[in-house]
Design a protein around this motif. Sequence first.
Motif, short mmCIF file in Angstrom:
data_model
loop_
_atom_site.label_atom_id
_atom_site.label_comp_id
_atom_site.label_asym_id
_atom_site.label_seq_id
_atom_site.Cartn_x
_atom_site.Cartn_y
_atom_site.Cartn_z
N PRO A 195 62.71 28.34 76.77
CA PRO A 195 62.14 29.21 75.74
C PRO A 195 61.57 30.50 76.34
CG PRO A 195 60.63 27.41 76.24
CD PRO A 195 61.86 27.15 77.04
N VAL A 196 61.65 31.59 75.52
CA VAL A 196 61.05 32.85 75.95
C VAL A 196 60.07 33.34 74.87
CG1 VAL A 196 63.09 33.58 77.27
CG2 VAL A 196 62.84 34.32 74.87
N LEU A 197 59.24 34.27 75.31
CA LEU A 197 58.27 34.88 74.40
C LEU A 197 58.61 36.36 74.31
CD1 LEU A 197 55.78 33.59 73.04
CD2 LEU A 197 54.43 34.32 74.99
N ILE A 198 58.76 36.87 73.07
CA ILE A 198 58.94 38.31 72.89
C ILE A 198 57.56 38.87 72.54
CG2 ILE A 198 60.14 40.10 71.58
CD1 ILE A 198 62.22 38.03 70.76
N LYS A 199 57.15 39.92 73.24
CA LYS A 199 55.82 40.50 72.97
C LYS A 199 55.96 41.99 72.69
CE LYS A 199 52.95 37.67 76.07
NZ LYS A 199 52.03 37.71 77.23
N ALA A 200 55.33 42.46 71.61
CA ALA A 200 55.24 43.90 71.37
C ALA A 200 54.41 44.50 72.51
CB ALA A 200 54.56 44.17 70.03
N VAL A 201 54.91 45.57 73.14
CA VAL A 201 54.19 46.09 74.33
C VAL A 201 52.80 46.61 73.96
CG1 VAL A 201 56.29 46.67 75.61
CG2 VAL A 201 55.18 48.43 74.21
N ALA A 202 52.64 47.05 72.71
CA ALA A 202 51.33 47.57 72.30
C ALA A 202 50.51 46.50 71.59
CB ALA A 202 51.53 48.77 71.38
N GLY A 203 51.02 45.27 71.58
CA GLY A 203 50.41 44.20 70.79
C GLY A 203 49.02 43.79 71.25
N GLY A 204 48.35 43.05 70.40
CA GLY A 204 47.03 42.53 70.71
C GLY A 204 46.69 41.49 69.66
N GLY A 205 45.78 40.57 70.03
CA GLY A 205 45.34 39.56 69.08
C GLY A 205 46.48 38.70 68.59
N GLY A 206 47.52 38.54 69.43
CA GLY A 206 48.63 37.66 69.08
C GLY A 206 49.64 38.30 68.13
N LYS A 207 49.38 39.54 67.70
CA LYS A 207 50.32 40.20 66.76
C LYS A 207 51.53 40.73 67.52
CE LYS A 207 48.31 41.63 62.48
NZ LYS A 207 47.63 42.68 61.73
N GLY A 208 52.69 40.67 66.88
CA GLY A 208 53.91 41.18 67.49
C GLY A 208 54.44 40.25 68.56
N MET A 209 54.08 38.97 68.50
CA MET A 209 54.54 38.00 69.49
C MET A 209 55.42 36.96 68.81
SD MET A 209 51.68 37.05 72.28
CE MET A 209 51.50 35.35 72.03
#
Length: 648
Positions: free
Chosen positions: A154-168
């Motif tokens: 499994p992989v995790l996609i993360k928004a580079v500007a994300g925070g507080g778990g948003k965009g993940m």
Amino acid sequence: MFRKILIANRGEIACRVIKTARKLGVKTVAVYSDADADTQHVKMADEAVHIGAAPPAESYLNIDRIVAAALQTGAQAVHPGYGFLSENPKFVRELTAAGLVFIGPSEAAIEAMGLKDAAKTAMQAAGVPVVPGYHGADQDPELLAKMADQIGYPVLIKAVAGGGGKGMRLVHDAAGFSNALKGAVAEGTSAFGNGNVLIEKYVSKPRHIEMQVFGDGVSAVHLFERDCSLQRRHQKVIEEAPAPGMTGEMRAAMGKAAVRAAMAIGYSGAGTVEFIADASEGLRADRFWFMEMNTRLQVEHPVTEAITGIDLVEWQLRVASGENLPLDQRDIHLNGHAFEARLYAEDVPKGFLPATGTLSHLRFPPTCRADTGVSAGDVISPWYDPMIAKIIVHGPTRSIALSQLSRALDDTKVAGTVTNLTFLRKLAAQPDFVDGNVDTGLIDRALDDLITVPDPTITEISVAAVAASGFASSKQPMLGFSLWSPLGKTIPLRHEDQILNVTVTATKNNIVDVGFGTQTIQLQRHGQDWYCDGQKAPMVHVDDATVTVLAQETHVFTLINPLDVQQSAHDQGGGVVAPMPGLVKDVFVAANDTVSAGDRLAILEAMKMEHTLVATRDGIIDQVLTAAGDQVEAGATLITFCKETKDG
Ligand code: ADP
């Protein structure tokens, strides 16, 4: 040292900073919004400046107003607290331009850690281990999918500007990649104005372990680790220091990596380097990786203060005023074990829905450190984070500190709003947690058990009804009350989703018969106290329509105006009422639509979070009384159902 500082924040962190400033002889200026005129941080500060309306964008995020307030009051420096403007490079720039000191790192250091991809690149260059993955600039979806294959699911996609778990987004296999990518990009774009993502290996049995660092721009030290693995939706719930199972070898390696990270960006002030550790085979010195650095003081800093005996806010003020680091690494010692639990006004069984209310009673035991921005009589407003307090304990060993935590939670009493206290108490006794066998999935796995709240007993319901009748507080209790006799009076109370009709009948002087369903009990009054079968009944607080019974468990009832019962019963029919004031973000149904229980009907944004309002039964929509963009009050009916159900 500064003579006067301004605190660009509110609530518990503003109060926390004021305490240390006072200790150091530094004068303080509070800023406040319309919603906060009567709050503790305003009362505690030497001066206070009103900076705007309740929405954060118009007050606590308004850089111009805050700079003007600092200049107008002659403050020399500004402490940002956490959240709001604490990691905003523009804020640092504007303060500096106005000749004010920002109590925190440089604009460049904040910027270096601002985006997850750039931070990972910089940390890799500095020799800090980073989570294996792709954090390049090329965002071609095909390339990203290829990278995910290479990294291995499994992989995790993360928004580079994300925070507080948003965009993940967690992706289990190649088939799910494309949709997850679209979701993360959309969330990153809408929440942070940046649709770029990175891809990381999803660490199995992940533990969130972070290092407290402190720099003076020239050198840096660490103040050991905190374990923040107890998370719900990526939000920390209980934190502790040191991390259970931490070895000397791993602590040394992690400390070294954290100091290297701080030094690489010339860090000044308090910061946190967050790592993720793979604990599938216990903690190992070669199985932790940099996730991100928070360039500010963290909510959970008190556990570090407890185990080191160091006041981190004092260090912040000393270093910002030009001193070198107060201690060398070899003079910083770890002593005992500490826990912090975050007490929130929230409705746990309703999916941790943020709650509001007037705190008719608030008490913490003297055995713990309670960092709070409220006291009895204060209001938890819908405008900001609904945290009531942080409860911190420190003991010689983990096991003793954990007993102290349980005891402190038992002895914490809050009336006037629902809280997560029962959830925290259950969590503190959860067997894996007690054993130190933690990972970020623990809460989710144990959730069903953690969120069940025991039903109130007949005694608890009875004292609530008697208190709600106004009878309990009357100096001459029987006066007037006997008029109801022998018929008694029906007191309708709401407990969670149920309406309880309780009959209260005064029989003899100071004796009341209470009936609920088929059960009846008798309460007797001696002085100000009520007794049931010779046992003292629990304490009750009434504030407006909220009745709180402070028994072993805290039970909150809402007094219903009998004239409203019909309306409430209608609401119980599956219609949707705004649970709190907020902004309607989206409405998914129209009149005559057929829906099933659990279907999404609308989204309400309140208290910085989005809440999905769902159908509580199958049915046909009668009227939609709201539209996206509406600001609605608590209790406003948003959507109604036709009387007949699908089958009827
Ligand atoms: P945010 O900035 O949105 O809070 P983080 O990068 O700090 O995002 O990650 C939040 C949480 O997500 C971490 O505390 C951890 O629980 C989990 N997490 C992050 N990266 C990974 C990973 N590679 N593998 C497993 N869990 C992860």
